[in-house]
Design an enzyme around this catalytic site. Structure first.
Site, PDB file in Angstrom:
ATOM      1  N   THR A 192       0.846  -1.187   0.000  1.00 56.19           N
ATOM      2  CA  THR A 192       0.000   0.000   0.000  1.00 56.19           C
ATOM      3  C   THR A 192       0.874   1.228   0.000  1.00 56.19           C
ATOM      4  O   THR A 192       1.955   1.204   0.585  1.00 56.19           O
ATOM      5  CB  THR A 192      -0.841  -0.027   1.299  1.00 56.19           C
ATOM      6  OG1 THR A 192      -1.833  -1.023   1.155  1.00 56.19           O
ATOM      7  CG2 THR A 192      -1.471   1.296   1.621  1.00 56.19           C
ATOM      8  N   ARG A 220     -14.306  -7.423   1.342  1.00 59.81           N
ATOM      9  CA  ARG A 220     -13.305  -7.284   2.415  1.00 59.81           C
ATOM     10  C   ARG A 220     -12.728  -5.852   2.412  1.00 59.81           C
ATOM     11  O   ARG A 220     -12.390  -5.293   1.382  1.00 59.81           O
ATOM     12  CB  ARG A 220     -12.188  -8.293   2.198  1.00 59.81           C
ATOM     13  CG  ARG A 220     -11.053  -8.248   3.228  1.00 59.81           C
ATOM     14  CD  ARG A 220      -9.867  -7.441   2.745  1.00 59.81           C
ATOM     15  NE  ARG A 220      -8.721  -7.539   3.652  1.00 59.81           N
ATOM     16  CZ  ARG A 220      -7.638  -6.786   3.556  1.00 59.81           C
ATOM     17  NH1 ARG A 220      -7.536  -5.882   2.597  1.00 59.81           N
ATOM     18  NH2 ARG A 220      -6.654  -6.911   4.414  1.00 59.81           N
ATOM     19  N   VAL A 221     -12.615  -5.284   3.585  1.00 58.76           N
ATOM     20  CA  VAL A 221     -11.994  -3.967   3.731  1.00 58.76           C
ATOM     21  C   VAL A 221     -10.775  -4.132   4.628  1.00 58.76           C
ATOM     22  O   VAL A 221     -10.853  -4.777   5.674  1.00 58.76           O
ATOM     23  CB  VAL A 221     -12.990  -2.953   4.332  1.00 58.76           C
ATOM     24  CG1 VAL A 221     -12.293  -1.651   4.691  1.00 58.76           C
ATOM     25  CG2 VAL A 221     -14.132  -2.693   3.349  1.00 58.76           C
ATOM     26  N   GLY A 222      -9.663  -3.549   4.213  1.00 60.71           N
ATOM     27  CA  GLY A 222      -8.444  -3.646   5.001  1.00 60.71           C
ATOM     28  C   GLY A 222      -8.297  -2.487   5.962  1.00 60.71           C
ATOM     29  O   GLY A 222      -9.266  -1.794   6.311  1.00 60.71           O
ATOM     30  N   GLY A 244       0.922  -3.901   4.690  1.00 55.22           N
ATOM     31  CA  GLY A 244       0.974  -5.318   5.051  1.00 55.22           C
ATOM     32  C   GLY A 244      -0.438  -5.854   5.227  1.00 55.22           C
ATOM     33  O   GLY A 244      -1.402  -5.248   4.751  1.00 55.22           O
ATOM     34  N   GLY A 246      -3.708  -6.123   6.488  1.00 53.12           N
ATOM     35  CA  GLY A 246      -4.442  -5.114   7.237  1.00 53.12           C
ATOM     36  C   GLY A 246      -5.207  -5.616   8.439  1.00 53.12           C
ATOM     37  O   GLY A 246      -5.456  -4.856   9.388  1.00 53.12           O
TER      38      GLY A 246
HETATM   39  C1  SD4 Z   1      -4.682  -4.117   3.191  1.00 49.76           C
HETATM   40  N1  SD4 Z   1      -2.788  -3.034   4.170  1.00 49.76           N
HETATM   41  O1  SD4 Z   1      -5.646  -3.963   2.462  1.00 49.76           O
HETATM   42  C2  SD4 Z   1      -3.437  -3.304   2.921  1.00 49.76           C
HETATM   43  C3  SD4 Z   1      -2.613  -4.028   1.924  1.00 49.76           C
HETATM   44  C4  SD4 Z   1      -1.168  -3.807   2.027  1.00 49.76           C
HETATM   45  O2  SD4 Z   1       0.941  -4.604   1.796  1.00 49.76           O
HETATM   46  O3  SD4 Z   1      -0.652  -2.853   2.487  1.00 49.76           O
HETATM   47  N2  SD4 Z   1      -0.372  -4.721   1.662  1.00 49.76           N
HETATM   48  O4  SD4 Z   1      -4.669  -4.943   4.095  1.00 49.76           O
END
Ligand code: SD4
Length: 337
Positions: A192, A220-222, A244, A246
């Site tokens: 992200t 799905r929501v992160g 990462g 979420g």
């Molecule tokens: C999520 N944090 O949707 C985001 C994805 C992400 O490295 O950052 N991935 O969970």
């Protein structure tokens, strides 16, 4: 649809100043600076720096940086070229926040190229903080954003390939430019853009924008659009953002945690490290096979970052460094499988 009303931003906040401890504390001037997650953060910082170096606000700067990442044609994890969910639908999440506590977010937004700007419109033009799904899209269109199909041929091809196994197994680090910790064949299924800035007036702002975890369940929501999880900003202290898996950030209110640790006197680096250790303590087994990364900037312009696994890089840009890319320290120092 019911008659659309123009929302007036609440005047309550400006109408009566509350005598809260710390409210109105003079911002500390540290010189402008912008920091961003991952290697594509260098490009995002460049776009933000154009704004900061000409006296623009931190808020305008981070929006410009996030928009840059959202249009980056090489990025399969943010904006336009993001990978879809398991149903083949590309859904975007974004948030924006300034150091005075104003914030806006969109989640599960489809077919709008710049979710960060929609998040800003939610912040500035509605009495709400977050809009999701169809409602977010309707709002965006009403605000003049163009609806346009975003899923690229490459992303569709990758999804069809993924359907052969249909296994949801996020890699620790997406393969990009020989990044340590990634294995050949690992594909960009997460990462992200989190971007934080301080301007010449000592004001902070941040944004977070993503297509989320590739192959996620539809709906799905992160963490990225969730204020306090993927992003938190407070002019009195500093700002933090995350990348990462979420679910771990949401479980730990992680960006808020990092800012609160800085409020207690921790350096940005220490605060990020403590937050990562909290993730490990909560789920020691799970943490061996997923990535979590934090990036923080305090009001003095100090920067810190920490990750669960090696391979997290972050970009810094200020008058001294224009395109510095640094390796974050991590709890696990060898590449996990
Ligand atoms: C999520 N944090 O949707 C985001 C994805 C992400 O490295 O950052 N991935 O969970």
């Amino acid at each position: 649809m019911t008659t659309r009303r123009r929302f007036l931003q609440s005047s309550l906040l400006t109408a009566g100043a509350l005598a809260l401890p710390g409210a109105g504390a003079a911002p500390v001037k540290s010189g402008a600076k912008v920091v961003s997650t991952w290697d594509f953060g260098v490009g995002a910082n460049g776009a933000a720096w154009k704004v900061l170096s000409t006296g623009g606000s931190a808020l305008d700067a981070i929006e410009a940086g996030a928009r840059w990442a959202e249009s980056d044609l090489c990025n399969a994890t943010v904006g336009h070229c993001g990978y879809p969910d398991r149903d083949g639908v590309l859904t975007l999440d974004a948030s924006i926040m300034d150091g005075d506590g104003r914030c806006g977010a969109v989640a599960a937004l489809e077919d709008i190229a710049h979710p960060v700007s929609v998040a800003r419109a939610v912040m500035e033009k509605t009495p709400h903080v977050m809009l999701v799904g169809q409602g977010a899209q309707q709002f965006a269109i009403a605000q003049g954003f163009e609806k346009t199909p975003l899923l690229t041929d490459d992303a569709r091809k990758a999804w069809r390939e993924w359907l052969k196994t249909s296994e949801y197994k996020p890699v620790i680090n997406a393969e990009r430019a020989g990044r340590p910790g990634s294995k050949p064949g690992d594909k960009h299924n997460h990462d992200t853009l989190g971007i934080l800035a301080i301007d010449n007036n000592g004001k902070l702002a941040g944004a977070c924008t993503t297509s989320g975890m590739a192959w996620k369940l539809h709906g799905r929501v992160g963490d990225s659009p969730i204020v306090g999880a993927g992003l938190y900003v407070d002019n009195e202290v500093g700002a933090a953002t995350a990348s990462g898996v979420g679910e771990e950030m949401i479980r730990n209110a992680a960006s808020f945690l990092v800012v609160e640790l800085m409020r207690q006197g921790r350096s940005p680096m220490d605060a990020c490290r403590e937050a990562i250790e909290r993730v490990v303590r909560k789920r020691p087994e799970a943490s061996k096979s997923l990535q979590v990364c934090f990036l923080a900037l305090n009001k003095h312009g100090e920067v810190g970052a920490f990750a669960l696994h090696r391979g997290f890089v972050y970009a810094i840009c200020d008058t001294a460094k224009q395109d510095a890319l640094l390796d974050a320290k991590s709890v696990y120092t060898t590449a996990q499988t």
